[in-house]
Design an enzyme around this catalytic site. Sequence first.
Site, mmCIF file in Angstrom:
data_model
loop_
_atom_site.group_PDB
_atom_site.id
_atom_site.type_symbol
_atom_site.label_atom_id
_atom_site.label_comp_id
_atom_site.label_asym_id
_atom_site.label_seq_id
_atom_site.Cartn_x
_atom_site.Cartn_y
_atom_site.Cartn_z
ATOM 1 N N SER A 1 42.992 31.338 34.383
ATOM 2 C CA SER A 1 41.799 30.918 35.115
ATOM 3 C C SER A 1 42.216 30.359 36.454
ATOM 4 O O SER A 1 43.309 29.809 36.599
ATOM 5 C CB SER A 1 41.076 29.831 34.333
ATOM 6 O OG SER A 1 41.924 28.697 34.261
ATOM 7 N N LYS A 2 41.304 30.481 37.412
ATOM 8 C CA LYS A 2 41.691 30.082 38.765
ATOM 9 C C LYS A 2 41.818 28.576 38.889
ATOM 10 O O LYS A 2 42.345 28.076 39.865
ATOM 11 C CB LYS A 2 40.736 30.663 39.792
ATOM 12 C CG LYS A 2 39.310 30.247 39.682
ATOM 13 C CD LYS A 2 38.534 30.957 40.780
ATOM 14 C CE LYS A 2 37.053 30.679 40.644
ATOM 15 N NZ LYS A 2 36.238 31.503 41.487
ATOM 16 N N ARG A 3 41.364 27.850 37.903
ATOM 17 C CA ARG A 3 41.572 26.402 37.888
ATOM 18 C C ARG A 3 43.050 26.066 37.798
ATOM 19 O O ARG A 3 43.511 25.080 38.321
ATOM 20 C CB ARG A 3 40.909 25.820 36.644
ATOM 21 C CG ARG A 3 39.502 25.453 36.891
ATOM 22 C CD ARG A 3 39.266 24.072 36.391
ATOM 23 N NE ARG A 3 38.119 23.542 37.065
ATOM 24 C CZ ARG A 3 37.300 22.672 36.535
ATOM 25 N NH1 ARG A 3 37.512 22.232 35.327
ATOM 26 N NH2 ARG A 3 36.298 22.221 37.224
ATOM 27 N N ASN B 1 45.689 28.599 37.980
ATOM 28 C CA ASN B 1 46.556 29.597 38.591
ATOM 29 C C ASN B 1 45.727 30.344 39.613
ATOM 30 O O ASN B 1 44.587 30.677 39.315
ATOM 31 C CB ASN B 1 46.927 30.637 37.518
ATOM 32 C CG ASN B 1 48.377 30.580 37.133
ATOM 33 O OD1 ASN B 1 49.246 30.420 37.974
ATOM 34 N ND2 ASN B 1 48.625 30.726 35.857
ATOM 35 N N ARG C 1 42.961 23.184 45.422
ATOM 36 C CA ARG C 1 43.274 23.040 43.993
ATOM 37 C C ARG C 1 44.611 22.349 43.814
ATOM 38 O O ARG C 1 44.762 21.447 42.992
ATOM 39 C CB ARG C 1 43.334 24.428 43.346
ATOM 40 C CG ARG C 1 42.253 24.636 42.335
ATOM 41 C CD ARG C 1 42.224 26.070 41.880
ATOM 42 N NE ARG C 1 41.079 26.724 42.451
ATOM 43 C CZ ARG C 1 41.100 27.878 43.088
ATOM 44 N NH1 ARG C 1 42.230 28.546 43.221
ATOM 45 N NH2 ARG C 1 40.003 28.375 43.591
#
Length: 500
Positions: free
Chosen positions: A252-254, A256, A467
């Site tokens: 998930s872009k959270r 990676n 992030r």
Amino acid sequence: MTVRTRIAPSPTGDPHVGTAYMALFNWAFARQQGGQFVLRIEDTDQARSTAESETAIYEALSWLGLTWDEGPDVGGPHGPYRQSERREIYAKYVAELLEAGHAFVCFCTKERLDALRAEQLAAKQTTRYDGHCLNLSPEDVQKRIAAGEEHVIRMVVPAEGNCVFHDRLRGEISMPWAQSDMQVLVKADGMPTYHLAVVVDDHLMGITHILRGEEWLNSVPKHVLLHQYFGWEMPELVHLPLLRNPDQSKLSKRKNPTSVTYYRDEGYLPEALLNYLGLMGWSMPDEREQFSKEDMVAAFDIDRISTGGPIFDQTKLAWLNGQYLRNLDVDEFAARVGAWMVNEAQLSRLIPLVQERVERLSDLVPLVDYLLGARKALEPEDFVHKTLVREDVVKVIHHTLAELDQLRSWQRDDLFALCQSLAGALDMKFRDFLFPLFVALSGRAVALPLFDSLVFLGADLSRARLRDALEALNVSGKERKRLDKAYADVARALAAARSD
Ligand code: GLU
């Protein structure tokens, strides 16, 4: 039989590494078998599909060196290849299903369905449609449609028994029909759902093998049933393992960066990224880790795919990329640097940002270092500010990121408006609000204008840096949940303000 494979991405958001992964395996198999590889755009979700996202998919796959034989951009004998352009085709097949009693018109309102769902949840039952509209008389249905009553079309699903099907990697699988819902096939807006469109298109496009993510396994019974209703043969199914974060959760872009564009802009070589994706759940017969896509085609064997969840690990990818970079000769290396960032087109985007600020040409380099290259690693101390406390800093970065994740167009004016209304909603001075963003993007408290920097870096790199800043500030999972909640309130307030 000519092997025909496909990928069917939805053009919503960034071109995902998961799409590239599926594309690689479908491409490799088709190429090895002397078959064809088709690109189909699944844009039936009109609210979320965008032309930019579709273009980004083509660009990402082309950058990786994957080529498709048929698709919306190159045409082919089975077009159109964009589902939104195939409505009449689906309508014909839906009419067949209705006629044969395999599908029915459903008038249930959202309120009724919500209440049903709540009831089933309370009784700890599987949530599914209860067949309320299953036995309406044809006259009644006609009357209500003629009166303009909103409706969908659902498929009939057996109440009992099991659906048994075969997956090449998993063997025979049996799932109780009771777990399959009476799936909506056509939505109230007249668009088909994924389940109807995928079955019709795979059949009409002559797809022989479906290699796709394992998250679709639970949908297979619905597809099997539709094939039976139509009297069609099922393609062979190969459900590939999902890519995972190092903590085993679904990629998930959270946790990676997941956009192919991010890896391109960070300076990964396409052949290295492709090689790395080829190692996800697959290996060469001699277990060699470095191989080209042509090597993969030559040695490809579906039965060597393992179903254990492969970890998409940045460190390993960077290592592999380093191997590729070191193997380039000097001229080639120089050409790659040029193709990446240091080229005239990029310089002409940069010059307007710095021309007014330099006295010597050499002043340019320290000004733009964070735009051309990685920014320095951040420490919590970098965010110390005269009025903002850590909580403010974290809130600004988290909420901005949440807003940016939904932003469709990455234009200066839109970015500015977004930050201004968020600062307003948080009741912060604009200057103070911008400070954490400056640091997160550039690693410095003072840098080139923030909005120019965001535009230059683009959506993927900018968001990845925000992030990463939350990581540097040691935001824990618990704190993140609190922030998500706080953001939901802010987002509601913003939405209300916008509709005023
Ligand atoms: N549109 C679906 C996706 O993007 C396609 C799934 C499939 O390959 O059937 O995941």
